[in-house]
Every structure is written in C-alpha cells, then in structure tokens.
Design an enzyme around this catalytic site. Structure first.
Site, PDB file in Angstrom:
ATOM      1  N   GLU A 211      71.631  38.799  85.830  1.00 10.84           N
ATOM      2  CA  GLU A 211      72.675  38.542  86.821  1.00 10.84           C
ATOM      3  C   GLU A 211      73.079  37.080  86.660  1.00 10.84           C
ATOM      4  O   GLU A 211      72.355  36.176  87.082  1.00 10.84           O
ATOM      5  CB  GLU A 211      72.146  38.811  88.235  1.00 10.84           C
ATOM      6  CG  GLU A 211      71.727  40.246  88.486  1.00 10.84           C
ATOM      7  CD  GLU A 211      72.891  41.205  88.608  1.00 10.84           C
ATOM      8  OE1 GLU A 211      74.049  40.745  88.550  1.00 10.84           O
ATOM      9  OE2 GLU A 211      72.653  42.414  88.753  1.00 10.84           O
ATOM     10  N   CYS A 245      77.299  32.691  93.166  1.00  6.26           N
ATOM     11  CA  CYS A 245      77.688  33.103  91.810  1.00  6.26           C
ATOM     12  C   CYS A 245      79.009  33.864  91.786  1.00  6.26           C
ATOM     13  O   CYS A 245      79.696  33.887  90.765  1.00  6.26           O
ATOM     14  CB  CYS A 245      76.584  33.935  91.176  1.00  6.26           C
ATOM     15  SG  CYS A 245      76.170  35.442  92.079  1.00  6.26           S
TER      16      CYS A 245
END
Length: 465
Positions: A211, A245
C-alpha cells in the site's frame, strides 16, 4: 537471536497446529477481544496520537478507531462466507471431476505500518490477517513512538503471545524482520521503501501487499459545484495536516474558474480551522522536524520560481506547524509538482484543455487515488476511461477508504494488491484448489498413445477449440 528472528521463530513454530485448531469461532473471539481492548483504551489512544501528530481527538476517533472497529465487525459478520469451501463447475474437458477452492491461511505474516495513521494502518491489516487464520508480527513505525508503544501494550493485553507479536524499533529492526522467511508481507509506506520490501520478499519468495502512495490529482470539470468541491478538497487535503496517502496532491481547475475556486477554498479553510489555524483544535501537526523542513523548503523553492501563495504559508518549527497552504502558478519544474507532497500544501493549476490534463496524468506514475468533481456523467466517464489509478472518487475525497465493500489498493507505483473487507481476507489467504476424480475419462489419454488416444484428443480439441 534478534527480537525479529525470535518473534518469527516463536510464531511460525505453531503454523501446522494453528491451521487445524484456529477455527472461525476462535478467530471471532480473538477479534472481539481486540475490539474490547481498543474501546477500553480510547483515552490512551487519543493521548498517544496527540503526542505523535497533534491529532485532534475527533479526528482520532474518525480516522483511527472507527476504521479498525468497523473492520472487525465487518470481518466477524462475513467470515463464514469468506472462509467457506466453494465448489466450482467443471469445464468441458474435466467432466467427471469435482473441484473445490479452500481458503487457507498463508502462515506467519509480517505487517509493517507507517507513521501517518499509525494505529489504523497497523491494526487494520492485523484484523484481516487474524480473520484469515494467520499468526502475525506487527512492526509499528518508530516515527510515532507513543503510538508504537501503545500498540505493543494493546496486543500484549488481549492477544495470545503465540498468535501476534509486536516488534518495535527502527530501520535495523525492519531489516532484520525482512530477512525472515515470512509467508506474506503487508507493507504500507512510500514507493521507494516499497521497492526495498519487494526486493527482500523476493529472496524468500514471500508474497506481498504494498500500500504505497503517489501524487493523487483532483480534476474539476467546467460544471463542478465549486463550493462543494472546495469543501471536499479542503477536508481531504488538510485532515491530518495533509499526511494522508490518498490526500489530494494538486488540483486542476478550468482557467475561467481559478479565482472563484481559490476564493471558495480560502473560505472553507477559514470555516474548518478559523482565521488562525495554529490555534485551532481541529488541525494536526507534522510528524517531525525533517518533514517540516522538507515541506517548508518545497514551498520556498516554488515561490522563488514564481509561484504565488494564495492561502496560508505561515510556519513554526518548534511546534511543527505548517498552515494550510494553497499556491497558484507553480512551475512544473518545482519539487511540489515532481514529488509526493504529503503535507498541507496544495498547488492549484489552471488548465485550458481537458485532454492535455488527462494525457499528463496518464503519462505520470499511476496515483493511488484520483478525484473528479463534475455533474456531467459523460465527463466523469471520460476521466475514468482515460486514466489509471488505484481508485476514483467522484465529488468526494478520502471516503472510499472507509467503504469496506470496495477494495483499497494501488496500481503500479502506488501499490500492489488490495486490502479491506473480503480483499484483506484474500490478501492473507491462499485459495487452494482441490480436484477430485469421480468418473473422468482419462485413462485412454495416457501413454502408450494409440489410435483411441489420438481420436479422443482430436475430439476434445474440437470441442474446446
């Protein structure tokens, strides 16, 4: 033996027994204990995240505690369906066989968590790992030391020592962990470190879920509701001081609407954080001095190259405070346009031609998220078709992370694999096929090959081809 090696050895020793004894009922019980411990330690969690990131208590509840508890509830509710043995129909050449797929745990897994959402992104993947029946070593981020220590306390208090271990430490600890032959590695962090993790995993042929991140763009269509877009962009960009993110990295706005959007954005920043965000109880702080200086240098460089600060710009090193900052006329050569920003700094870019913008997005690294604000369904569809990204948000930012019936993950430079809900369960599972011969006509196809084998092979090929 290092702490990393000891933790791996202790947990992996029970893999064979765990595969048999760690029933769905026991997995649910473990998850229930974890949820209870998190609820019991809410005050400690909020204090730890305030110490590490200056994160407001409400933001801790929304972005750290609720996602974990939701993941636990969702996994417990759907675990029986996810883990069931699934029968699949035979293909034409496999008539006479019985085929099933049996999800089984991968074994002992490693979870390396980042510092920006240090609790959620450590314990969220752990929920999926436990639901799938694995043992797990969790490596919290040393850059969020208060939360790292609390994660170790939470795990020690409620989870079996032969099921989950927390190993704290810095880069050396991560290196030691990556040298162990884990069955799966789940890493959340930067693309640069993701490459290091993938290279380490290749040495033991461990599977990986990465991720990562990237520069997630926002695109405003000519018919966008500017007020609603400004509210969503301000929330998505400045929550957690931009250290997210999937935060909007930069905004493309039609040139004719640039000033109006800037005005709406300034109004939303003031509404959310007041005239002086430094005194707001709703605005977080940067993780450390190094990150603070990096962002301040990026802003100074852009201004030196002709960019204009149209909101914010104030900073204080002692408290790691950088105001919600919006810039226009940022040159393409500036580091703000080349690197993932990961902070409360937002370039607003005027455009004249949508196709040029879409071509530029597609020519760059694939982002973890892309956001489009428009009413025109044809334009929205056009953006989705013309670009590749981990996810697309239409008239919304961030919220897809919370949708447990959607996979969460990147593509290319922004990640590998997916998490959350069923996709998290699958990430930590091996789907084992089992084929049973009942009355398949296979003997005539075996050596020595004679006339019958030749005819049967031709018949099967004609049927399938």
């Amino acid at each position: 033996m290092s702490a990393a090696a000891e933790a791996y050895a202790r947990l992996s020793a029970g893999d064979a027994r765990r595969r048999i004894e760690f029933t769905l009922q026991k997995r649910r019980a473990v998850l229930k204990r974890l949820a209870a411990e998190i609820r019991a330690r809410e005050a400690e969690i909020m204090a730890a995240l305030a110490a590490d990131l200056g994160k407001p208590a409400v933001e801790v509840r929304i972005s750290e505690i609720i996602p974990i508890l939701s993941e636990i509830r969702h996994s417990a509710r759907h675990l029986k369906a996810w883990a069931r043995v699934r029968r699949v129909r035979p293909t034409l050449s496999m008539i006479g066989t019985r085929a099933t797929i049996r999800p089984e745990p991968k074994g002992t897994v490693l979870i390396i968590a980042p510092w920006n959402y240090p609790l959620c992104l450590a314990l969220g993947p752990l929920v999926s790992a436990i639901a799938a029946g694995n043992a797990a070593v969790v490596k919290p981020s040393e850059m969020a030391p208060a939360t790292s220590a609390l994660i170790a306390k939470i795990v020690a208090a409620c989870l079996p020592a032969d099921l989950v271990a927390v190993v704290e430490g810095g880069i050396e600890t991560s290196t030691d962990l990556l040298a162990q032959p884990f069955d799966h590695i789940f890493f959340t962090g930067s693309p640069a470190v993701g490459k290091v993790v993938m290279a380490a995993a290749a040495k033991t042929l461990a599977s990986v879920t990465l991720e990562l991140g990237g520069k997630s763009p926002v695109l405003l269509g000519p018919d966008a509701d500017l007020k609603k877009a400004a509210r969503m962009v301000a929330w998505g960009k400045f929550a957690n001081a931009g250290q997210t993110c999937i935060a909007p990295d930069h905004v493309f706005v039609p040139r004719a609407q640039q000033d109006a959007f800037a005005k709406a954005l300034r109004a939303e920043i003031a509404r959310m954080y007041g005239a002086n965000p430094q005194t707001s109880r709703s605005f977080a702080r940067l993780i450390g001095a190094k990150h603070f200086e990096r962002l301040r240098a990026m802003v100074s460089e852009a201004v030196g190259q002709g960019a204009q600060v149209i909101a914010g710009g104030d900073a204080e090193a002692a408290s790691r405070y950088l105001a919600p900052t919006v810039l226009s006329n940022v040159p393409e050569t500036a580091s703000l346009m080349r690197e993932e920003i990961f902070g409360p700094v937002l370039p607003v870019i005027a455009y004249d031609d949508l196709d040029t913008v879409l071509a530029g997005i597609e020519a760059g690294e694939k982002p973890l998220a892309l956001y489009v604000f428009a009413r025109d369904r044809a334009l929205i569809s056009r953006v989705c078709r013309a670009t590749t990204s981990g996810a697309v948000g239409v008239n919304v930012t961030l919220a897809h992370f919370l949708h447990l019936n959607l996979p969460f993950g990147g593509v290319g430079n922004s990640g590998l694999g997916a998490a959350h809900g069923h996709w998290g369960f699958q990430a930590f599972s091996h789907e084992k096929p089992v084929l049973e011969n009942r009355f398949a006509v296979l003997d005539p196809l075996m050596p020595p090959y004679g006339t019958l084998a030749t005819r049967l092979a031709r018949i099967v090929q004609a049927l399938v081809g």
